[in-house]
Design an enzyme around this catalytic site. Structure first.
Site, mmCIF file in Angstrom:
data_model
loop_
_atom_site.group_PDB
_atom_site.id
_atom_site.type_symbol
_atom_site.label_atom_id
_atom_site.label_comp_id
_atom_site.label_asym_id
_atom_site.label_seq_id
_atom_site.Cartn_x
_atom_site.Cartn_y
_atom_site.Cartn_z
ATOM 1 C CD GLU A 1 -3.290 0.389 0.647
ATOM 2 O OE1 GLU A 1 -2.943 1.386 -0.021
ATOM 3 O OE2 GLU A 1 -4.471 0.160 0.967
ATOM 4 C CG ASP A 2 -0.970 4.854 -1.329
ATOM 5 O OD1 ASP A 2 -1.612 4.241 -0.449
ATOM 6 O OD2 ASP A 2 -1.506 5.686 -2.084
ATOM 7 C CG ASP B 1 -4.493 9.502 6.338
ATOM 8 O OD1 ASP B 1 -3.789 10.113 7.150
ATOM 9 O OD2 ASP B 1 -5.417 10.039 5.726
ATOM 10 C CE LYS C 1 -0.539 11.673 5.273
ATOM 11 N NZ LYS C 1 -1.713 12.385 4.739
ATOM 12 C CG PHE D 1 -2.814 15.854 0.631
ATOM 13 C CD1 PHE D 1 -3.803 14.928 0.902
ATOM 14 C CD2 PHE D 1 -2.376 16.008 -0.680
ATOM 15 C CE1 PHE D 1 -4.357 14.155 -0.111
ATOM 16 C CE2 PHE D 1 -2.927 15.252 -1.703
ATOM 17 C CZ PHE D 1 -3.915 14.327 -1.421
ATOM 18 C CB VAL D 2 2.631 13.332 0.918
ATOM 19 C CG1 VAL D 2 3.205 13.949 2.177
ATOM 20 C CG2 VAL D 2 1.980 11.993 1.205
ATOM 21 C CG ASP E 1 -4.121 10.868 -6.769
ATOM 22 O OD1 ASP E 1 -4.137 10.205 -5.714
ATOM 23 O OD2 ASP E 1 -5.162 11.231 -7.356
HETATM 24 P P1 IMP Z 1 -6.847 5.533 5.461
HETATM 25 O O1 IMP Z 1 -5.664 4.898 6.149
HETATM 26 O O2 IMP Z 1 -8.044 4.654 5.515
HETATM 27 O O3 IMP Z 1 -7.168 6.889 5.979
HETATM 28 O O4 IMP Z 1 -6.583 5.712 3.906
HETATM 29 C C1 IMP Z 1 -5.346 5.654 3.304
HETATM 30 C C2 IMP Z 1 -5.548 6.007 1.841
HETATM 31 O O5 IMP Z 1 -5.944 7.397 1.716
HETATM 32 C C3 IMP Z 1 -4.248 5.894 1.087
HETATM 33 O O6 IMP Z 1 -4.081 4.612 0.538
HETATM 34 C C4 IMP Z 1 -4.357 6.989 0.034
HETATM 35 O O7 IMP Z 1 -5.031 6.489 -1.094
HETATM 36 C C5 IMP Z 1 -5.217 8.051 0.687
HETATM 37 N N1 IMP Z 1 -4.381 9.098 1.303
HETATM 38 C C6 IMP Z 1 -4.259 9.343 2.617
HETATM 39 N N2 IMP Z 1 -3.407 10.374 2.841
HETATM 40 C C7 IMP Z 1 -2.961 10.763 1.619
HETATM 41 C C8 IMP Z 1 -2.025 11.778 1.204
HETATM 42 O O8 IMP Z 1 -1.401 12.518 1.999
HETATM 43 N N3 IMP Z 1 -1.822 11.884 -0.141
HETATM 44 C C9 IMP Z 1 -2.451 11.096 -1.053
HETATM 45 N N4 IMP Z 1 -3.330 10.133 -0.690
HETATM 46 C C10 IMP Z 1 -3.585 9.958 0.640
#
Ligand code: IMP
Length: 198
Positions: free
Chosen positions: A112-113, A116, A146, A167-168, A174
């Protein structure tokens, strides 16, 4: 650990500013370390190792990570959209692209990227699906974490960098489909609004 290194004005859209948080060199070094650790951890596994990249954000990371792993390896991708508001912890997901490779009996590493809030349904959906399809093991590798934003206790088995709450974009990530191609990771700020989170 992040630091402001330089500005990259030429890549930014009008009204946007990019502040480099992680350079190409830092990213490549860390990806190499992750690859070495993964190689070591699965060294005694007889079953195949399948890397599953979550599109689109993890595409570049997976491409580099895979080339730093020295053992037999298979690659696949999934694309999943989650319905509902971001604060939901359960709900429906829509599979835009399912796995093509069979997973039964394989060690699976989800790539995963960014981790968050931890609330996206993608993790739980993927875990459930992979276990239901009899994966031998399921682990998660994220490039960025994060922790300040975390709302549910999700942890990754492998983690590239811990970053602050900004926000990155870049290296797969993207803003409205822009900036995925950048070799570095930058915090995006909008000059006009002066907002950190867009
Ligand atoms: P979460 O952990 O459920 O909040 O979601 C994570 C997903 O939100 C990531 O896989 C990204 O697709 C998107 N995301 C969260 N923060 C960022 C950011 O800073 N830049 C770009 N996409 C983000």
């Amino acid at each position: 650990m992040t630091q402001m290194l330089t500005l990259a004005p030429t890549d930014a859209l009008p009204g946007h500013a990019l502040e480099v948080l992680l350079t190409e060199e830092q990213i490549q070094k860390r990806v190499g370390e992750l690859g070495a650790r993964i190689t070591q951890d699965y060294a005694n596994a007889r079953e195949p190792l399948l890397l599953v990249g979550v599109l689109k954000g993890a595409a570049l990371f997976l491409a580099d990570l895979a080339r730093c792993i020295s053992r037999p390896l298979e690659l696949d991708f999934v694309a999943i959209a989650s319905y509902g508001v971001a604060t939901q912890t359960s709900g429906e997901v829509r599979v835009l692209k399912d796995l093509e490779a069979p997973v039964a009996g394989k060690h699976v590493l989800i790539v995963e990227d960014i981790l968050d809030t931890g609330l996206t349904l993608r993790f739980s959906y993927l875990m459930e699906t992979l276990r239901a399809r009899h994966a031998r093991s399921v682990k998660v590798c994220v490039l960025l974490d994060k922790p300040a934003r975390r709302r549910v206790p999700v942890t990754a088995d492998y983690r590239g960098f811990e970053i602050e709450d900004r926000f990155v974009v870049g290296y797969g990530m993207d803003y409205a489909e822009h900036y995925r191609h950048l070799r570095y990771i930058a915090a995006l700020t909008r000059n006009d609004a002066g907002l950190e989170r867009v």
